[in-house]
Scaffold this motif. Sequence first.
Motif, mmCIF file in Angstrom:
data_model
loop_
_atom_site.group_PDB
_atom_site.id
_atom_site.type_symbol
_atom_site.label_atom_id
_atom_site.label_comp_id
_atom_site.label_asym_id
_atom_site.label_seq_id
_atom_site.Cartn_x
_atom_site.Cartn_y
_atom_site.Cartn_z
ATOM 1 N N ASN A 112 0.849 -1.184 0.000
ATOM 2 C CA ASN A 112 0.000 0.000 0.000
ATOM 3 C C ASN A 112 0.880 1.229 0.000
ATOM 4 N N ILE A 113 0.716 2.046 -1.014
ATOM 5 C CA ILE A 113 1.432 3.331 -1.008
ATOM 6 C C ILE A 113 0.375 4.403 -0.817
ATOM 7 N N GLY A 114 0.455 5.121 0.253
ATOM 8 C CA GLY A 114 -0.563 6.078 0.595
ATOM 9 C C GLY A 114 -1.557 5.474 1.543
ATOM 10 N N PRO A 115 -2.641 6.141 1.920
ATOM 11 C CA PRO A 115 -2.993 7.507 1.554
ATOM 12 C C PRO A 115 -2.116 8.571 2.210
ATOM 13 N N GLN A 116 -1.439 8.206 3.289
ATOM 14 C CA GLN A 116 -0.574 9.205 3.921
ATOM 15 C C GLN A 116 0.849 8.855 3.568
ATOM 16 N N HIS A 117 1.315 9.364 2.463
ATOM 17 C CA HIS A 117 2.667 9.046 2.023
ATOM 18 C C HIS A 117 3.253 10.288 1.381
ATOM 19 N N PRO A 118 4.470 10.637 1.734
ATOM 20 C CA PRO A 118 5.012 11.899 1.213
ATOM 21 C C PRO A 118 5.148 11.934 -0.298
ATOM 22 N N SER A 119 5.192 10.780 -0.959
ATOM 23 C CA SER A 119 5.415 10.822 -2.400
ATOM 24 C C SER A 119 4.114 10.808 -3.196
ATOM 25 N N THR A 120 2.977 10.594 -2.551
ATOM 26 C CA THR A 120 1.717 10.718 -3.285
ATOM 27 C C THR A 120 1.182 12.117 -3.075
ATOM 28 N N HIS A 121 0.672 12.686 -4.151
ATOM 29 C CA HIS A 121 0.220 14.079 -4.069
ATOM 30 C C HIS A 121 -1.163 14.097 -3.457
ATOM 31 N N GLY A 122 -1.245 14.367 -2.203
ATOM 32 C CA GLY A 122 -2.531 14.349 -1.539
ATOM 33 C C GLY A 122 -2.842 12.964 -1.026
ATOM 34 N N VAL A 123 -4.079 12.774 -0.589
ATOM 35 C CA VAL A 123 -4.425 11.505 0.045
ATOM 36 C C VAL A 123 -4.829 10.502 -1.034
ATOM 37 N N PHE A 124 -3.851 10.021 -1.751
ATOM 38 C CA PHE A 124 -4.076 9.048 -2.807
ATOM 39 C C PHE A 124 -3.414 7.746 -2.394
ATOM 40 N N ARG A 125 -4.127 6.657 -2.662
ATOM 41 C CA ARG A 125 -3.585 5.367 -2.248
ATOM 42 C C ARG A 125 -3.462 4.462 -3.464
ATOM 43 N N MET A 126 -2.333 3.822 -3.579
ATOM 44 C CA MET A 126 -2.137 2.846 -4.651
ATOM 45 C C MET A 126 -1.833 1.501 -4.011
ATOM 46 N N ARG A 127 -2.574 0.489 -4.441
ATOM 47 C CA ARG A 127 -2.230 -0.878 -4.028
ATOM 48 C C ARG A 127 -1.391 -1.459 -5.150
ATOM 49 N N VAL A 128 -0.131 -1.554 -4.924
ATOM 50 C CA VAL A 128 0.798 -1.932 -5.976
ATOM 51 C C VAL A 128 1.325 -3.328 -5.707
#
Lengths: 367, 194
Positions: free
Chosen positions: A11-27
Amino acid sequence: MPLRTEPVTVNIGPQHPSTHGVFRMRVTFDGEVVLDVEPVFGYLHRGSEKLAEERTYTQVITLTDRLDYVASMTSNQAYVLACEQLGDIQTPERGRYLRVIAAELQRVASHLMATGFLLNDLGAFATPLMYCFREREKVLDLFEMLCGARITMTYLRVGGVFQDAPEEFWPALKRFVAEMPHYIDEYEQLLSENEILLARTRGVGVLGTGEALNCSVTGPVLRSTGFAWDLRKVDPYEVYDRLEFEVPVGEHGDNYDRYKVRILEMRQSVRILEQCLAQVPSGPVRAEVPQLYRPPPGEAYGRVESPKGELGFYLVSDGGIAPYRCKVRSPSFINLTVLRDLLVGWKLADMIVTFGSIDVNMGEVDR
Amino acid sequence: MYGLGILNGMLVTMKNLVRRPFTVRYPEERLPQHPRFRGQEFVWYVERCTGCASCAKYCPLGIIRIVTHPGGADLPEGDSYAVDVFDIDLGRCMFCGLCVEACPYDALFMGSGFEEAQYERGKLVLTVDRLKEAEKRPSTWFRPQLESRGYSPFRDPPLPWELAGREGWRYHLPQRPGSGSEAGPPDARREEAG
């Protein structure tokens, strides 16, 4: 034979410095290589479309500020254009020019932010970003003169702008227009030929024209693929048919082209501002529209070329003081639909850069 | 040659290394604000307010609470309303300024400050007493009568209520190059709106 590893879902995000805003990627990763991406959004959902149904037409302008909060002016503009179509209102000339000036300043401000954060994602921590923010501050100072606010403007009104620009705005704008090309030269000198930037962005995240059109991608992301589609040219609103400017296009549709198109668009925006300064007529800035605006029943679709792409507002009126239905066609949301195709096969570090180069704004995606 | 672009970019960095900083040390130094700045601590003139509650009606969030009764202490009954409660909940306010735009009597102005942070939400509510006692440094946002006079809330002394209105304001200003004429009397537009 290459060594296969067990796929890992992160899970990258929703609180991640490299995502612009509260966006979550399940990679899903195979080592460092992206196998699958599932974007998850809705963390910033505020129900703006529903809230618009219980506010008067003027009050909804404050909601549109908060859709794309780095480009409030163009959000305002798309909405008031739809409102004006509903009631068939003619905006005075000076009001239209002021709107174009505001929109082009906003485009410069938004592209500066996109450029700065793209470099931030690349790992050039804060230095190019701070250079970009230095000029963005100047745009925001101009906005403060126009409407007293720097982020959530609420400057445009149905039938014009709320008030004429103060006297000191015009010399300040002239100074900005004179200075800005030098600053853009500075970014280009710093970045455009930088080997690290070229190595990291050339040929990465390639988007084809056909694929972009299929996904109805608009804005710099579409233009970077070589397809010259700009609503300011194709469907001129306000006074864009009287202004001379070019639509910069890229060639390959990769991350570098998206960066380059934004830089070139800033130059064109400065050119438009120059012409506006020479052409702006005197006169009223606001048509006679009551504050409790009651358009006749009907529907309208107002669209503008926002910094991110085609931003449209679809409004249905039942003759009351509030829209019966308000639908936002937000470019960030639709541009995100190509995200999976851009990312699969690339590595984790490229994923962050590609996501940054699409330049999404979560306020607009989730609405 | 590989690395030339980086060297070229480093020239920019070097140039920026030796120039004066663009930033200021905030609490000690301040950047100038424009008089139109829409700030906190609303300026409200009880002498001008009739208690019509237009501001409360136009507020998109409904955070202005007004309770009135007919006739003030020093006003004949029916002439005006006495305002008992005039609460503005700054904790929810988004400073869009629609209340100021709606005020037909120039009684409500945006403020000019931005440093009203509090530790409790309750302290963010501007009550009628706080509004009465506060120093009147109104923003010139949507108040062309102040703008045409060149009033600045940061430089000029607090503005008494007699000078804040648009009664004595000539809106047919001479045309200035580059700035055009004013939009016309805002009150005429509003009367048409009903």
